[in-house]
Design a protein around this motif. Structure first.
Motif, mmCIF file in Angstrom:
data_model
loop_
_atom_site.group_PDB
_atom_site.id
_atom_site.type_symbol
_atom_site.label_atom_id
_atom_site.label_comp_id
_atom_site.label_asym_id
_atom_site.label_seq_id
_atom_site.Cartn_x
_atom_site.Cartn_y
_atom_site.Cartn_z
ATOM 1 N N ARG A 18 -7.104 83.874 134.520
ATOM 2 C CA ARG A 18 -6.271 84.339 133.405
ATOM 3 C C ARG A 18 -6.062 83.188 132.413
ATOM 4 N NH1 ARG A 18 -4.062 89.308 134.173
ATOM 5 N NH2 ARG A 18 -4.159 90.131 136.315
ATOM 6 N N LEU A 19 -6.239 83.475 131.134
ATOM 7 C CA LEU A 19 -6.147 82.432 130.126
ATOM 8 C C LEU A 19 -4.789 81.739 130.143
ATOM 9 C CD1 LEU A 19 -7.954 84.118 127.082
ATOM 10 C CD2 LEU A 19 -8.902 82.522 128.752
ATOM 11 N N GLU A 20 -3.750 82.468 130.472
ATOM 12 C CA GLU A 20 -2.403 81.883 130.469
ATOM 13 C C GLU A 20 -2.241 80.802 131.536
ATOM 14 O OE1 GLU A 20 -0.151 85.182 133.264
ATOM 15 O OE2 GLU A 20 -0.384 85.557 131.127
ATOM 16 N N ASN A 21 -3.140 80.798 132.535
ATOM 17 C CA ASN A 21 -3.046 79.814 133.614
ATOM 18 C C ASN A 21 -4.065 78.688 133.469
ATOM 19 O OD1 ASN A 21 -1.052 81.383 134.906
ATOM 20 N ND2 ASN A 21 -2.610 82.628 135.920
ATOM 21 N N ALA A 22 -4.814 78.682 132.381
ATOM 22 C CA ALA A 22 -5.914 77.738 132.243
ATOM 23 C C ALA A 22 -5.437 76.352 131.846
ATOM 24 C CB ALA A 22 -6.909 78.249 131.192
ATOM 25 N N LYS A 23 -6.159 75.349 132.327
ATOM 26 C CA LYS A 23 -6.012 73.960 131.901
ATOM 27 C C LYS A 23 -4.604 73.413 132.102
ATOM 28 C CE LYS A 23 -10.172 73.898 131.181
ATOM 29 N NZ LYS A 23 -10.982 73.179 132.182
ATOM 30 N N SER A 24 -4.048 73.667 133.277
ATOM 31 C CA SER A 24 -2.689 73.207 133.567
ATOM 32 C C SER A 24 -2.594 71.683 133.579
ATOM 33 C CB SER A 24 -2.218 73.779 134.907
ATOM 34 O OG SER A 24 -3.079 73.392 135.961
ATOM 35 N N ARG A 25 -3.698 71.003 133.881
ATOM 36 C CA ARG A 25 -3.650 69.537 133.911
ATOM 37 C C ARG A 25 -3.477 68.932 132.523
ATOM 38 N NH1 ARG A 25 -8.548 67.444 137.604
ATOM 39 N NH2 ARG A 25 -9.576 69.338 136.816
ATOM 40 N N LEU A 26 -3.671 69.739 131.480
ATOM 41 C CA LEU A 26 -3.464 69.253 130.115
ATOM 42 C C LEU A 26 -2.054 69.547 129.606
ATOM 43 C CD1 LEU A 26 -6.863 70.260 128.470
ATOM 44 C CD2 LEU A 26 -6.086 67.955 129.044
ATOM 45 N N ALA A 27 -1.192 70.078 130.471
ATOM 46 C CA ALA A 27 0.165 70.447 130.054
ATOM 47 C C ALA A 27 0.963 69.288 129.455
ATOM 48 C CB ALA A 27 0.917 71.070 131.229
ATOM 49 N N PRO A 28 0.780 68.027 129.901
ATOM 50 C CA PRO A 28 1.532 66.941 129.262
ATOM 51 C C PRO A 28 1.163 66.707 127.803
ATOM 52 C CG PRO A 28 0.744 66.266 131.434
ATOM 53 C CD PRO A 28 0.048 67.550 131.094
ATOM 54 N N PHE A 29 0.032 67.252 127.346
ATOM 55 C CA PHE A 29 -0.454 66.960 126.006
ATOM 56 C C PHE A 29 -0.594 68.189 125.126
ATOM 57 C CE2 PHE A 29 -2.200 64.067 129.144
ATOM 58 C CZ PHE A 29 -1.612 62.874 128.734
ATOM 59 N N LEU A 30 -0.814 69.353 125.749
ATOM 60 C CA LEU A 30 -0.970 70.587 124.984
ATOM 61 C C LEU A 30 0.012 71.617 125.516
ATOM 62 C CD1 LEU A 30 -4.893 70.937 124.958
ATOM 63 C CD2 LEU A 30 -3.431 69.832 123.250
ATOM 64 N N ASP A 31 0.662 72.341 124.606
ATOM 65 C CA ASP A 31 1.579 73.379 125.072
ATOM 66 C C ASP A 31 0.772 74.605 125.523
ATOM 67 O OD1 ASP A 31 0.966 74.990 122.812
ATOM 68 O OD2 ASP A 31 2.669 74.191 121.680
#
Length: 234
Positions: A18-31
């Motif tokens: 699901r797109l809403e769960n993608a790339k969680s490791r980038l959460a510190p830099f991208l909302d």
């Protein structure tokens, strides 16, 4: 583009969470909205490249995300749901099972986050399956697997996760197959960490991914510092 082209017997298989769960490791830099936009752009680039490879039998996307499924349909791909959503191995196995049952087809697993892959690289993987029934393209940085082609696909189950490249090589040899290993410039990088957000602006300048990253706010010195740490970390 038709769902089946030239009656070839290897399909591209693209698992998408699901797109809403993608790339969680980038959460510190991208909302959250920025991460969704980035994943959407990468997925579109991957589909656009695959759709130009005439020697593929077709494209199969495994996802339960409605937007991703709609995007796949526009690219001419077949989509099947991933109702269990228990990770990439489960999604890939579901796709393998579907292709075996419906087309007796081999598979080339292509993640949705390798936006710099090229048509000649895909064609080189397909050509390599004529020499070995298992072809593996390692990720350029983290020991992962960025392309896995298996024809026939029942030789062994997928083993994605930490250090999957080494585990796929071991599994291939355990099945009595010496895999063909290709190191490819475009297929090697994916975008998972802060370091991946900074790259040569001349690389795929017209891609959806490039346009998406260009549209994001300046990420600042914290990303550069984090990127440097990631580059030198063991």
């Amino acid at each position: 583009m038709k769902n089946i082209r030239n009656n070839e017997n290897i399909w591209a298989l693209v698992p998408i969470k699901r797109l809403e769960n993608a790339k969680s490791r980038l959460a510190p830099f991208l909302d959250r909205s920025e991460r969704i936009s980035l994943m959407r752009a990468m997925f579109r680039d991957v589909l656009a490249t695959l759709s130009r490879v005439e020697t593929l039998g077709g494209i199969l996307v495994v996802t339960s995300d409605e937007e991703a499924a709609a995007t796949a349909a526009l690219a001419g791909a077949v989509t099947i749901p991933d109702p269990v959503e228990n990770g990439v191995n489960g999604a890939v196995q579901r796709g393998i099972d579907w292709l075996h049952a419906n087309h007796k087809a081999g598979v080339m697993v292509v993640p949705g986050d390798v936006p710099f892959i090229t048509v000649p690289e895909i064609e080189s993987v397909l050509h390599a399956t004529k020499s070995s029934p298992i072809v593996i393209v390692p990720a350029s940085r983290d020991g992962g697997t960025n392309i896995l082609a298996v024809a026939p696909p029942v030789l062994f189950p997928p083993a994605y996760g930490s250090m999957s490249f080494a585990r796929h090589v071991v599994a291939a040899r355990a099945a009595g197959v010496e895999p063909e290993i290709l190191e490819l410039e475009g297929a090697g990088p994916d975008i998972d960490l802060a370091v991946d957000l900074i790259f040569d602006s001349s690389q795929n300048p017209l891609s959806w991914t490039r346009s998406c990253l260009d549209s994001l706010p300046v990420l600042g010195a914290s990303v550069a510092a984090k990127s440097l740490k990631e580059k030198v970390a063991p």
